[in-house]
Design a protein around this motif. Sequence first.
Motif, PDB file in Angstrom:
ATOM      1  N   GLN A  89       0.837  -1.207   0.000  1.00 36.24           N
ATOM      2  CA  GLN A  89       0.000   0.000   0.000  1.00 36.24           C
ATOM      3  C   GLN A  89       0.867   1.250   0.000  1.00 36.24           C
ATOM      4  OE1 GLN A  89      -2.032   0.624   3.691  1.00 36.24           O
ATOM      5  NE2 GLN A  89      -3.340   2.262   2.910  1.00 36.24           N
ATOM      6  N   SER A  90       1.878   1.262   0.839  1.00 39.82           N
ATOM      7  CA  SER A  90       2.757   2.423   0.931  1.00 39.82           C
ATOM      8  C   SER A  90       3.503   2.649  -0.372  1.00 39.82           C
ATOM      9  CB  SER A  90       3.751   2.227   2.078  1.00 39.82           C
ATOM     10  OG  SER A  90       4.687   3.271   2.112  1.00 39.82           O
ATOM     11  N   CYS A  93       0.945   3.907  -3.131  1.00 40.11           N
ATOM     12  CA  CYS A  93       0.537   5.301  -2.905  1.00 40.11           C
ATOM     13  C   CYS A  93       1.676   6.261  -3.218  1.00 40.11           C
ATOM     14  CB  CYS A  93       0.075   5.482  -1.457  1.00 40.11           C
ATOM     15  SG  CYS A  93      -1.459   4.619  -1.054  1.00 40.11           S
ATOM     16  N   ASN A  94       2.905   5.889  -2.890  1.00 42.47           N
ATOM     17  CA  ASN A  94       4.037   6.763  -3.188  1.00 42.47           C
ATOM     18  C   ASN A  94       4.276   6.878  -4.684  1.00 42.47           C
ATOM     19  OD1 ASN A  94       6.579   8.230  -2.117  1.00 42.47           O
ATOM     20  ND2 ASN A  94       7.387   6.711  -3.534  1.00 42.47           N
ATOM     21  N   SER A 116      -0.008   1.079  -9.893  1.00 44.42           N
ATOM     22  CA  SER A 116      -0.319   1.468  -8.506  1.00 44.42           C
ATOM     23  C   SER A 116      -1.802   1.351  -8.242  1.00 44.42           C
ATOM     24  CB  SER A 116       0.150   2.900  -8.254  1.00 44.42           C
ATOM     25  OG  SER A 116       1.536   3.006  -8.454  1.00 44.42           O
ATOM     26  N   CYS A 117      -2.611   1.840  -9.181  1.00 42.38           N
ATOM     27  CA  CYS A 117      -4.059   1.782  -9.001  1.00 42.38           C
ATOM     28  C   CYS A 117      -4.557   0.350  -8.952  1.00 42.38           C
ATOM     29  CB  CYS A 117      -4.751   2.566 -10.118  1.00 42.38           C
ATOM     30  SG  CYS A 117      -4.480   4.352 -10.035  1.00 42.38           S
ATOM     31  N   LEU A 120      -3.726  -1.110  -5.540  1.00 41.80           N
ATOM     32  CA  LEU A 120      -4.654  -0.652  -4.511  1.00 41.80           C
ATOM     33  C   LEU A 120      -6.036  -1.276  -4.692  1.00 41.80           C
ATOM     34  CD1 LEU A 120      -3.653   3.116  -4.481  1.00 41.80           C
ATOM     35  CD2 LEU A 120      -3.089   1.391  -2.767  1.00 41.80           C
ATOM     36  N   LYS A 126      -6.676   2.126   0.511  1.00 43.13           N
ATOM     37  CA  LYS A 126      -6.758   3.552   0.249  1.00 43.13           C
ATOM     38  C   LYS A 126      -5.487   4.187   0.774  1.00 43.13           C
ATOM     39  CE  LYS A 126     -11.794   3.740   0.646  1.00 43.13           C
ATOM     40  NZ  LYS A 126     -12.953   4.333   1.387  1.00 43.13           N
ATOM     41  N   CYS A 127      -5.136   5.271   0.165  1.00 41.04           N
ATOM     42  CA  CYS A 127      -3.922   5.955   0.587  1.00 41.04           C
ATOM     43  C   CYS A 127      -4.233   6.928   1.718  1.00 41.04           C
ATOM     44  CB  CYS A 127      -3.314   6.733  -0.577  1.00 41.04           C
ATOM     45  SG  CYS A 127      -2.761   5.697  -1.947  1.00 41.04           S
ATOM     46  N   LYS A 131      -5.355  11.767  -0.375  1.00 41.52           N
ATOM     47  CA  LYS A 131      -5.918  10.562  -0.951  1.00 41.52           C
ATOM     48  C   LYS A 131      -5.585  10.491  -2.434  1.00 41.52           C
ATOM     49  CE  LYS A 131      -9.596  10.052   2.406  1.00 41.52           C
ATOM     50  NZ  LYS A 131     -11.029   9.805   2.630  1.00 41.52           N
ATOM     51  N   LYS A 132      -4.443   9.902  -2.647  1.00 36.59           N
ATOM     52  CA  LYS A 132      -3.938   9.880  -4.013  1.00 36.59           C
ATOM     53  C   LYS A 132      -4.735   8.934  -4.898  1.00 36.59           C
ATOM     54  CE  LYS A 132       0.631  10.732  -2.134  1.00 36.59           C
ATOM     55  NZ  LYS A 132       1.976  10.167  -1.895  1.00 36.59           N
ATOM     56  N   GLU A 133      -5.453   7.996  -4.288  1.00 40.28           N
ATOM     57  CA  GLU A 133      -6.155   7.023  -5.126  1.00 40.28           C
ATOM     58  C   GLU A 133      -7.301   7.652  -5.905  1.00 40.28           C
ATOM     59  OE1 GLU A 133      -6.245   7.120  -1.917  1.00 40.28           O
ATOM     60  OE2 GLU A 133      -8.340   7.168  -1.268  1.00 40.28           O
TER      61      GLU A 133
END
Lengths: 182, 425
Positions: A89-90, A93-94, A116-117, A120, A126-127, A131-133
């Motif tokens: 997840q980390s 999101c990064n 990344s998407c 997730l 979720k980030c 909330k980058k997602e």
Amino acid sequence: MFHAFFRSTLPVLPLLLVLSPVNASSCAMRNKTTEIRVKYENILSHDINELVNMSAVYPDRCCKSGKNKRNETIKVFFCNDTEEIESLQSMACNMLRFLNKQRISKAFRWKAAFVSCRTLKILQCKCERPKKEKVCPEVFNTEDTETGEQSKKKCYQEVCELKENISSLRSCWNKFEKIISR
Amino acid sequence: MESHFSEMREMSKQDSSLTVSNQIILMLRRNDCHVTLANSTKDYNNYACSDMKKQEDVFFLQFIDILSNRDVCMYSDMKRRVCRSLVVTDIVKPEVPFAINVTYEREANEYLIRYCTPHSRKKYLKDKLVHQVAYRRKEGIWKTIESPYLQIKLLGKNLENEASYEVKVRSQPNGDYFKGTWSEWSTSKSFRTAREQRSTESYSSVVMVILSILGFMLSIVMIALIVVFWENRIKPAVWPDLPDHKKTLEQLCKKPKNNFDTSFNPESFGNVHIHKVDGLWAKAELENFLQPSIAPETSLPEKFRGVSDLRMIPVMADKNSLNLPVSDKGVWPAEALHRLLGTSQFAVTEGSCSSSTYEVCHGNRVPLHNTAFNLSSTCSLDPSGQPHPEPLNDDTVTQMLPNSDMRSPNNEEAYVTMSNFYKIQ
């Protein structure tokens, strides 16, 4: 007596509200390892391989200290034992923050955001703030651009960081997949 | 409207298909032109809808996210909406195979059928498909074979000879993760089967039968030979008997027979004249003896000048020489003298020395140790060379040499025998 009741119980509630987000996981697929493994093996693994091939186009010598003029240390992500989902997840999101880095080729950063998407989505994570997602629907609705922009192969700090991030994400997925396949 | 709703309720997954390519295409088939289909997906609490594009009787929608379920809703003219949820990975319809190639392998009598699929170059359905090959003789019944690989083999024995066949291929997800329907059939490929190969097969079978019969007969003959020659030849050669030392020693130490003539007792040689023989003189005598007829006329008178010599031909002087066995009486056996003398060279006068017997003769009664015996003159010869009959004196013949190692004044030597060695010792 009524005042004593509230005086003793009132601090507990804020404490629970403060502590609960720390321990609560933002990923909902923690106990569905079989479904995670199937989706990773049949879908996500192919996308990660494509992303690694795109990353290999950029030479590794760009990320050595001699070429890195800014001499900034690249953030390293660890795939912690028993915390593989949180580590993934980390990392995912990064990696989303590179979507708007203009010095990286569009196809490359779009593919990184796509992976990344999907990470997730499979983990149903979720980030953290921000909330980058939220950029993922836009990513999924965008047509898959072929590797058209091959001209931007210069050694930038962002490229080195993205290459490191991709490598960590692949290694952590391999580790997690072996664990859940047992 | 009612009909539209009923049709919507009957809408099943067979009406929809998902073409998985670089971009996913969702197709819905509806024959009603007045229907609008929309596709929606819910991600991150967002419900996004998009209208499907219509082309003839097919509705299209392109997207790249195959992890999310899709809700397909049909809107009629009455603005009523009927929706159905679809799992896009369960309605996959692969692309059509192509490039069918048929190769005949003569040695194996098999037909290798190869084909290609566009998904080999893509990422999701590569190695996730099962292929179905259909073949038939022209205007015949189709037969199918399924395989996960991109080639199959048809056995020639299952096909008719010298017939025309056609083959076609289609694909389907294997069902591990992706499920769906068969793709469309590929274009048919025609090929003609080979001629019957019975002659080759029959020829090879006849050869095998003949070879097996010959092999069987050979084995019978070998077994018979082994049985017959086992005791006499095979076993002694392969497993020879070890000599029995007891029997061997008994044979060596066996006593001679009573009438055995051989004896190393010197006294048994008492009745035999033993003369020393000078090696060189004996050789010369032998040469003279073996010379042509002229030689004896010239040499003989010298040898027999007043002396009839008692000589014994040396043992090994010429190839014509021989060992003359000596009897107790000192008489040479007739056959030995015949061989040595040869009747043509030395004629024997009648009455004195018959052709069948030969006697030792001498002339001047000289002791035998000083004389040499010359077989060439069975009877003493006169200087003219003619044989001269002389009676044999047994006494002189049997006289023992008193001194065997003494040389005669005219170089007459005697033979050395075992008895001389005994006496010397």
